[in-house]
Write a protein that holds these residues in place. Sequence first.
Motif, PDB file in Angstrom:
ATOM      1  N   VAL A 108       0.839  -0.834  -0.344  1.00  0.00           N
ATOM      2  CA  VAL A 108      -0.149   0.487  -0.063  1.00  0.00           C
ATOM      3  C   VAL A 108       1.233   1.595  -0.074  1.00  0.00           C
ATOM      4  O   VAL A 108       1.590   1.656   0.442  1.00  0.00           O
ATOM      5  CB  VAL A 108      -0.976  -0.125   1.593  1.00  0.00           C
ATOM      6  CG1 VAL A 108      -1.161   1.547   0.842  1.00  0.00           C
ATOM      7  CG2 VAL A 108      -1.838  -1.546   1.350  1.00  0.00           C
ATOM      8  N   GLU A 109       0.796   2.137  -1.106  1.00  0.00           N
ATOM      9  CA  GLU A 109       1.798   3.657  -1.296  1.00  0.00           C
ATOM     10  C   GLU A 109       1.073   4.234  -0.212  1.00  0.00           C
ATOM     11  O   GLU A 109      -0.009   4.688  -0.851  1.00  0.00           O
ATOM     12  CB  GLU A 109       2.055   3.607  -2.793  1.00  0.00           C
ATOM     13  CG  GLU A 109       2.778   5.013  -2.458  1.00  0.00           C
ATOM     14  CD  GLU A 109       2.747   5.433  -4.034  1.00  0.00           C
ATOM     15  OE1 GLU A 109       3.845   7.177  -3.947  1.00  0.00           O
ATOM     16  OE2 GLU A 109       2.279   5.073  -5.215  1.00  0.00           O
ATOM     17  N   VAL A 110       1.865   4.807   1.306  1.00  0.00           N
ATOM     18  CA  VAL A 110       1.049   5.582   1.772  1.00  0.00           C
ATOM     19  C   VAL A 110       2.225   6.900   0.900  1.00  0.00           C
ATOM     20  O   VAL A 110       3.408   7.572   1.162  1.00  0.00           O
ATOM     21  CB  VAL A 110       1.898   5.530   2.880  1.00  0.00           C
ATOM     22  CG1 VAL A 110       0.730   6.725   4.045  1.00  0.00           C
ATOM     23  CG2 VAL A 110       0.657   4.136   4.040  1.00  0.00           C
ATOM     24  N   ILE A 111       1.347   8.220   0.844  1.00  0.00           N
ATOM     25  CA  ILE A 111       1.735   9.664   0.925  1.00  0.00           C
ATOM     26  C   ILE A 111       0.887   9.945   1.646  1.00  0.00           C
ATOM     27  O   ILE A 111      -0.191  10.706   1.868  1.00  0.00           O
ATOM     28  CB  ILE A 111       0.963   9.685  -0.894  1.00  0.00           C
ATOM     29  CG1 ILE A 111       1.578   8.551  -1.396  1.00  0.00           C
ATOM     30  CG2 ILE A 111       1.454  11.067  -1.471  1.00  0.00           C
ATOM     31  CD1 ILE A 111       0.140   8.468  -2.888  1.00  0.00           C
ATOM     32  N   ASN A 112       2.022  11.031   1.423  1.00  0.00           N
ATOM     33  CA  ASN A 112       1.582  11.795   3.415  1.00  0.00           C
ATOM     34  C   ASN A 112       1.381  13.466   2.442  1.00  0.00           C
ATOM     35  O   ASN A 112       1.938  13.934   1.704  1.00  0.00           O
ATOM     36  CB  ASN A 112       2.709  12.198   4.318  1.00  0.00           C
ATOM     37  CG  ASN A 112       2.781  10.680   4.436  1.00  0.00           C
ATOM     38  OD1 ASN A 112       3.873  10.461   4.944  1.00  0.00           O
ATOM     39  ND2 ASN A 112       2.422  10.572   5.878  1.00  0.00           N
ATOM     40  N   THR A 127       0.904  18.860  -0.550  1.00  0.00           N
ATOM     41  CA  THR A 127       1.876  18.366  -0.051  1.00  0.00           C
ATOM     42  C   THR A 127       3.469  19.941   0.479  1.00  0.00           C
ATOM     43  O   THR A 127       3.113  20.598  -0.228  1.00  0.00           O
ATOM     44  CB  THR A 127       2.859  17.235   0.094  1.00  0.00           C
ATOM     45  OG1 THR A 127       3.860  17.063  -1.486  1.00  0.00           O
ATOM     46  CG2 THR A 127       2.254  16.076  -0.337  1.00  0.00           C
ATOM     47  N   ASP A 128       3.950  19.183   1.537  1.00  0.00           N
ATOM     48  CA  ASP A 128       4.883  20.220   1.687  1.00  0.00           C
ATOM     49  C   ASP A 128       5.895  21.159   0.260  1.00  0.00           C
ATOM     50  O   ASP A 128       6.694  21.386   0.366  1.00  0.00           O
ATOM     51  CB  ASP A 128       6.630  20.373   2.348  1.00  0.00           C
ATOM     52  CG  ASP A 128       5.587  20.089   3.954  1.00  0.00           C
ATOM     53  OD1 ASP A 128       4.407  20.780   4.550  1.00  0.00           O
ATOM     54  OD2 ASP A 128       5.976  19.663   4.909  1.00  0.00           O
ATOM     55  N   ASP A 129       5.903  20.103  -0.294  1.00  0.00           N
ATOM     56  CA  ASP A 129       6.888  19.946  -1.725  1.00  0.00           C
ATOM     57  C   ASP A 129       5.520  20.275  -3.135  1.00  0.00           C
ATOM     58  O   ASP A 129       6.666  20.778  -3.672  1.00  0.00           O
ATOM     59  CB  ASP A 129       7.605  18.667  -2.670  1.00  0.00           C
ATOM     60  CG  ASP A 129       8.425  18.261  -1.470  1.00  0.00           C
ATOM     61  OD1 ASP A 129       9.092  19.213  -0.155  1.00  0.00           O
ATOM     62  OD2 ASP A 129       8.264  17.044  -1.258  1.00  0.00           O
ATOM     63  N   GLY A 130       4.179  20.363  -2.589  1.00  0.00           N
ATOM     64  CA  GLY A 130       3.450  20.788  -3.891  1.00  0.00           C
ATOM     65  C   GLY A 130       2.806  20.068  -3.978  1.00  0.00           C
ATOM     66  O   GLY A 130       2.609  19.635  -3.055  1.00  0.00           O
ATOM     67  N   GLU A 131       2.089  19.816  -5.630  1.00  0.00           N
ATOM     68  CA  GLU A 131       1.034  19.343  -5.805  1.00  0.00           C
ATOM     69  C   GLU A 131       1.512  17.575  -6.072  1.00  0.00           C
ATOM     70  O   GLU A 131       1.959  17.868  -7.226  1.00  0.00           O
ATOM     71  CB  GLU A 131      -0.044  19.471  -6.119  1.00  0.00           C
ATOM     72  CG  GLU A 131      -0.730  21.168  -5.389  1.00  0.00           C
ATOM     73  CD  GLU A 131      -2.121  21.241  -6.002  1.00  0.00           C
ATOM     74  OE1 GLU A 131      -2.488  21.319  -7.069  1.00  0.00           O
ATOM     75  OE2 GLU A 131      -3.095  21.667  -5.180  1.00  0.00           O
ATOM     76  N   GLN A 132       0.651  16.540  -6.328  1.00  0.00           N
ATOM     77  CA  GLN A 132       0.884  15.642  -6.709  1.00  0.00           C
ATOM     78  C   GLN A 132      -0.791  14.719  -7.254  1.00  0.00           C
ATOM     79  O   GLN A 132      -1.712  14.703  -6.401  1.00  0.00           O
ATOM     80  CB  GLN A 132       1.477  13.940  -6.131  1.00  0.00           C
ATOM     81  CG  GLN A 132       1.611  13.472  -6.484  1.00  0.00           C
ATOM     82  CD  GLN A 132       2.523  11.688  -5.525  1.00  0.00           C
ATOM     83  OE1 GLN A 132       2.752  12.059  -4.443  1.00  0.00           O
ATOM     84  NE2 GLN A 132       2.367  11.336  -6.186  1.00  0.00           N
ATOM     85  N   ALA A 133      -0.696  14.928  -8.410  1.00  0.00           N
ATOM     86  CA  ALA A 133      -2.099  13.721  -9.056  1.00  0.00           C
ATOM     87  C   ALA A 133      -1.996  12.552  -9.051  1.00  0.00           C
ATOM     88  O   ALA A 133      -1.055  11.982  -8.778  1.00  0.00           O
ATOM     89  CB  ALA A 133      -2.456  14.690 -10.373  1.00  0.00           C
ATOM     90  N   LEU A 134      -3.380  12.408  -8.370  1.00  0.00           N
ATOM     91  CA  LEU A 134      -3.652  11.005  -8.829  1.00  0.00           C
ATOM     92  C   LEU A 134      -4.664  10.874  -9.245  1.00  0.00           C
ATOM     93  O   LEU A 134      -5.791  11.082  -8.999  1.00  0.00           O
ATOM     94  CB  LEU A 134      -3.875  10.101  -6.791  1.00  0.00           C
ATOM     95  CG  LEU A 134      -2.993  10.871  -6.428  1.00  0.00           C
ATOM     96  CD1 LEU A 134      -3.489  10.122  -4.412  1.00  0.00           C
ATOM     97  CD2 LEU A 134      -1.189   9.884  -5.919  1.00  0.00           C
TER      98      LEU A 134
END
Length: 167
Positions: A108-112, A127-134
């Motif tokens: 299970v990939e946990v994405i904080n 996230t602190d580093d920007g945005e991630q699209a899923l």
Amino acid sequence: DPSVYDVIVIGGGPGGYASALYAHNFGLSVALVEKERVGGTCLIRGCIPAKTWLQAADVFTTVKGAGTFGVNVAGDVSFDWSAGLERKNKIVDGLVKGLSGLLKQRNVEVINGLGRITGSNSVTVTTDDGEQALEGRHIVVATGSVPRSIPGFEYDGTSIVSSDHAL
């Protein structure tokens, strides 16, 4: 390009991590989005911390009343809040670590980060580093609970506290 999963779970509490592990059992690819640590209110700020403090109170009460059982306790019985807090934190941290390990073991990939639904099959994680699209064929919303204040009696963390403050 967004990362693609069979199931995206928003929330890493008991509902979320159970859903993620259940989906894994069916061979589905799973992402679990959690803004803090996996475990949710129950593990981190609720049930488990409350039980550690209740056990400490029970031990204190037993020791303080030991004389009624014929057990002599020399001097005054006192409680060390720092030691109690350290014990509570150690128990919570150990359970979070175990749960994190189980999720990793089950792929299970946990994405904080903070997840929000941005389409019928889309989740954006900030996230602190920007945005991630899923992208996911299915989305499970398991965002849990938070304490609610009474209007006019908002939490200040000192005079008016929530369960989060207390524990």
